[in-house]
Design a protein around this motif. Structure first.
Motif, PDB file in Angstrom:
ATOM      1  N   SER A  21       1.715   9.429  -5.676  1.00  0.00           N
ATOM      2  CA  SER A  21       2.276  10.744  -5.424  1.00  0.00           C
ATOM      3  C   SER A  21       3.260  11.150  -6.512  1.00  0.00           C
ATOM      4  CB  SER A  21       2.980  10.748  -4.056  1.00  0.00           C
ATOM      5  OG  SER A  21       3.605  11.993  -3.811  1.00  0.00           O
ATOM      6  N   LEU A  22       4.073  10.192  -6.971  1.00  0.00           N
ATOM      7  CA  LEU A  22       5.036  10.484  -8.034  1.00  0.00           C
ATOM      8  C   LEU A  22       4.326  10.850  -9.329  1.00  0.00           C
ATOM      9  CD1 LEU A  22       7.699   7.722  -7.363  1.00  0.00           C
ATOM     10  CD2 LEU A  22       8.058  10.187  -7.219  1.00  0.00           C
ATOM     11  N   ARG A  23       3.240  10.116  -9.623  1.00  0.00           N
ATOM     12  CA  ARG A  23       2.478  10.443 -10.841  1.00  0.00           C
ATOM     13  C   ARG A  23       1.868  11.833 -10.749  1.00  0.00           C
ATOM     14  NH1 ARG A  23       1.089   4.805 -10.673  1.00  0.00           N
ATOM     15  NH2 ARG A  23      -0.769   5.261  -9.429  1.00  0.00           N
ATOM     16  N   ALA A  24       1.393  12.195  -9.544  1.00  0.00           N
ATOM     17  CA  ALA A  24       0.827  13.529  -9.357  1.00  0.00           C
ATOM     18  C   ALA A  24       1.900  14.596  -9.533  1.00  0.00           C
ATOM     19  CB  ALA A  24       0.188  13.629  -7.970  1.00  0.00           C
ATOM     20  N   ASP A  25       3.089  14.330  -8.982  1.00  0.00           N
ATOM     21  CA  ASP A  25       4.200  15.285  -9.139  1.00  0.00           C
ATOM     22  C   ASP A  25       4.587  15.438 -10.604  1.00  0.00           C
ATOM     23  OD1 ASP A  25       4.279  15.662  -6.432  1.00  0.00           O
ATOM     24  OD2 ASP A  25       5.977  14.314  -6.082  1.00  0.00           O
ATOM     25  N   LEU A  26       4.608  14.308 -11.302  1.00  0.00           N
ATOM     26  CA  LEU A  26       4.970  14.332 -12.716  1.00  0.00           C
ATOM     27  C   LEU A  26       3.951  15.116 -13.519  1.00  0.00           C
ATOM     28  CD1 LEU A  26       6.867  13.373 -14.919  1.00  0.00           C
ATOM     29  CD2 LEU A  26       5.547  11.253 -15.066  1.00  0.00           C
ATOM     30  N   ALA A  27       2.679  14.898 -13.212  1.00  0.00           N
ATOM     31  CA  ALA A  27       1.628  15.628 -13.924  1.00  0.00           C
ATOM     32  C   ALA A  27       1.730  17.126 -13.637  1.00  0.00           C
ATOM     33  CB  ALA A  27       0.258  15.096 -13.514  1.00  0.00           C
ATOM     34  N   SER A  28       2.027  17.468 -12.374  1.00  0.00           N
ATOM     35  CA  SER A  28       2.162  18.884 -12.012  1.00  0.00           C
ATOM     36  C   SER A  28       3.350  19.518 -12.731  1.00  0.00           C
ATOM     37  CB  SER A  28       2.343  19.003 -10.495  1.00  0.00           C
ATOM     38  OG  SER A  28       2.565  20.347 -10.118  1.00  0.00           O
ATOM     39  N   ALA A  29       4.467  18.767 -12.793  1.00  0.00           N
ATOM     40  CA  ALA A  29       5.642  19.292 -13.487  1.00  0.00           C
ATOM     41  C   ALA A  29       5.357  19.494 -14.961  1.00  0.00           C
ATOM     42  CB  ALA A  29       6.820  18.328 -13.307  1.00  0.00           C
ATOM     43  N   ALA A  30       4.600  18.565 -15.550  1.00  0.00           N
ATOM     44  CA  ALA A  30       4.257  18.689 -16.974  1.00  0.00           C
ATOM     45  C   ALA A  30       3.382  19.914 -17.205  1.00  0.00           C
ATOM     46  CB  ALA A  30       3.541  17.422 -17.438  1.00  0.00           C
ATOM     47  N   ARG A  31       2.441  20.146 -16.287  1.00  0.00           N
ATOM     48  CA  ARG A  31       1.581  21.330 -16.434  1.00  0.00           C
ATOM     49  C   ARG A  31       2.396  22.611 -16.317  1.00  0.00           C
ATOM     50  NH1 ARG A  31      -1.958  18.215 -13.214  1.00  0.00           N
ATOM     51  NH2 ARG A  31      -1.257  19.330 -11.334  1.00  0.00           N
ATOM     52  N   ASP A  32       3.337  22.618 -15.371  1.00  0.00           N
ATOM     53  CA  ASP A  32       4.189  23.804 -15.213  1.00  0.00           C
ATOM     54  C   ASP A  32       5.015  24.048 -16.472  1.00  0.00           C
ATOM     55  OD1 ASP A  32       3.222  24.110 -12.669  1.00  0.00           O
ATOM     56  OD2 ASP A  32       4.957  23.185 -11.675  1.00  0.00           O
ATOM     57  N   ALA A  43      12.679   6.789 -12.449  1.00  0.00           N
ATOM     58  CA  ALA A  43      13.776   6.116 -11.747  1.00  0.00           C
ATOM     59  C   ALA A  43      13.496   6.035 -10.253  1.00  0.00           C
ATOM     60  CB  ALA A  43      15.091   6.851 -12.001  1.00  0.00           C
ATOM     61  N   ASP A  44      12.973   7.134  -9.677  1.00  0.00           N
ATOM     62  CA  ASP A  44      12.614   7.124  -8.257  1.00  0.00           C
ATOM     63  C   ASP A  44      11.590   6.033  -7.965  1.00  0.00           C
ATOM     64  OD1 ASP A  44      14.279   9.176  -7.490  1.00  0.00           O
ATOM     65  OD2 ASP A  44      12.760  10.745  -7.723  1.00  0.00           O
ATOM     66  N   ALA A  45      10.587   5.927  -8.821  1.00  0.00           N
ATOM     67  CA  ALA A  45       9.536   4.928  -8.615  1.00  0.00           C
ATOM     68  C   ALA A  45      10.098   3.518  -8.721  1.00  0.00           C
ATOM     69  CB  ALA A  45       8.425   5.129  -9.648  1.00  0.00           C
ATOM     70  N   VAL A  46      10.974   3.289  -9.681  1.00  0.00           N
ATOM     71  CA  VAL A  46      11.575   1.964  -9.857  1.00  0.00           C
ATOM     72  C   VAL A  46      12.405   1.575  -8.632  1.00  0.00           C
ATOM     73  CG1 VAL A  46      13.301   0.677 -11.176  1.00  0.00           C
ATOM     74  CG2 VAL A  46      11.579   2.013 -12.376  1.00  0.00           C
ATOM     75  N   ILE A  47      13.216   2.525  -8.145  1.00  0.00           N
ATOM     76  CA  ILE A  47      14.066   2.252  -6.982  1.00  0.00           C
ATOM     77  C   ILE A  47      13.220   1.960  -5.745  1.00  0.00           C
ATOM     78  CG2 ILE A  47      15.730   3.289  -5.388  1.00  0.00           C
ATOM     79  CD1 ILE A  47      16.842   4.824  -7.843  1.00  0.00           C
ATOM     80  N   ASN A  48      12.188   2.774  -5.514  1.00  0.00           N
ATOM     81  CA  ASN A  48      11.330   2.574  -4.345  1.00  0.00           C
ATOM     82  C   ASN A  48      10.589   1.245  -4.418  1.00  0.00           C
ATOM     83  OD1 ASN A  48      12.023   5.006  -3.152  1.00  0.00           O
ATOM     84  ND2 ASN A  48      10.389   6.140  -4.156  1.00  0.00           N
ATOM     85  N   ALA A  49      10.095   0.902  -5.599  1.00  0.00           N
ATOM     86  CA  ALA A  49       9.372  -0.358  -5.757  1.00  0.00           C
ATOM     87  C   ALA A  49      10.302  -1.554  -5.540  1.00  0.00           C
ATOM     88  CB  ALA A  49       8.728  -0.431  -7.139  1.00  0.00           C
ATOM     89  N   PHE A  50      11.530  -1.447  -6.059  1.00  0.00           N
ATOM     90  CA  PHE A  50      12.511  -2.526  -5.878  1.00  0.00           C
ATOM     91  C   PHE A  50      12.831  -2.703  -4.402  1.00  0.00           C
ATOM     92  CE2 PHE A  50      16.966  -3.661  -5.170  1.00  0.00           C
ATOM     93  CZ  PHE A  50      17.030  -4.888  -5.815  1.00  0.00           C
ATOM     94  N   ARG A  51      13.103  -1.610  -3.715  1.00  0.00           N
ATOM     95  CA  ARG A  51      13.445  -1.685  -2.294  1.00  0.00           C
ATOM     96  C   ARG A  51      12.316  -2.329  -1.497  1.00  0.00           C
ATOM     97  NH1 ARG A  51      12.473   1.083   2.317  1.00  0.00           N
ATOM     98  NH2 ARG A  51      14.157   1.189   3.862  1.00  0.00           N
ATOM     99  N   GLN A  83       0.830  -1.203   0.000  1.00  0.00           N
ATOM    100  CA  GLN A  83       0.000   0.000   0.000  1.00  0.00           C
ATOM    101  C   GLN A  83       0.862   1.249   0.000  1.00  0.00           C
ATOM    102  OE1 GLN A  83      -2.801   0.198   3.218  1.00  0.00           O
ATOM    103  NE2 GLN A  83      -3.641   2.159   2.584  1.00  0.00           N
ATOM    104  N   SER A  84       1.958   1.199   0.773  1.00  0.00           N
ATOM    105  CA  SER A  84       2.864   2.340   0.821  1.00  0.00           C
ATOM    106  C   SER A  84       3.491   2.600  -0.545  1.00  0.00           C
ATOM    107  CB  SER A  84       3.959   2.074   1.862  1.00  0.00           C
ATOM    108  OG  SER A  84       4.899   3.130   1.887  1.00  0.00           O
TER     109      SER A  84
END
Length: 211
Positions: free
Chosen positions: A117-128, A155-163, A109-110
């Motif tokens: 959250s990463l997808r939301a950040d990515l979408a926000s960055a794209a809008r900016d 890359a952040d998402a991949v690393i977090n998911a792997f960990r 779940q985490s």
């Protein structure tokens, strides 16, 4: 898992079952409890040693001192009690398994929340970026920065998911009584080191003149 998971008498019986598996020293018992509860319950020495002393007093274990280490060994009477209470032990083990499963679900779940959250950040960055591009002409360098930012998030998402996945697999395996040889951890360490060096080398190659 809190100590309350072990209801009255359960911890005593579980300690006896651990010693029945093989002679144990106090630290080894504490570590075994930590491993088998997925790292959620690490009893203090003040919790364990008085119970070990009580088991010795009842004639269920004996202790021998080897240098600075005290080893506890089950007696015939202790083994007889473990055998007679196998049903209760099975219930305790089932509770531990449920706890480990809950930990795994919480980790998943985490990870899902982190990905969201990463997808939301990515979408926000794209809008900016789109907003900024409207105010000035966009250059190839702008496009490259946008792509790099997107790939950094990925890359952040991949690393977090792997960990999270490896950590859950390791803890669940050990909590279920599986062995974790040092060679496995060494292989993991070597693999991660090789991956890190590969990323560093690839980034360094991109910075060479003419690239």
């Amino acid at each position: 898992m809190s100590p309350a998971v072990f209801s009255h008498g359960d911890l005593r019986l579980y300690l006896l079952s651990l010693i029945a598996e093989s002679p144990q020293h106090g630290y080894g018992i504490i570590q075994a409890l930590t491993d088998r509860t997925g790292g959620t319950y690490t009893p203090s020495a003040g919790t364990i040693y008085p119970r070990l002393a009580k088991l010795e007093e009842e004639g269920l274990v004996t202790k021998t001192v080897d240098g600075r280490t005290t080893i506890y060994t089950i007696t015939d009477a202790g083994r007889a009690e473990v055998t007679a209470r196998e049903g209760e032990l099975a219930g305790i083990e089932a509770g531990l398994t449920d706890s480990v499963r809950l930990i795994a679900n919480e980790v998943r779940q985490s990870v899902q929340e982190a990905m969201k959250s990463l997808r939301a950040d990515l979408a926000s960055a794209a809008r900016d970026d789109r907003t900024a591009s409207k105010s000035r002409p966009r250059t190839p360098a702008d496009d490259e920065r946008i792509v790099s930012r997107e790939e950094l998030h990925r890359a952040d998402a991949v690393i977090n998911a792997f960990r999270a996945r490896v950590r859950t697999d390791l803890r669940t395996h050990v909590a279920r009584g599986g062995a974790l040889p040092a060679s496995v951890v060494s292989d993991l360490e070597d693999g991660l080191d090789a991956a890190a060096k590969g990323v560093t080398a690839a980034l360094a190659a991109l910075q060479k003149p003419g690239r």
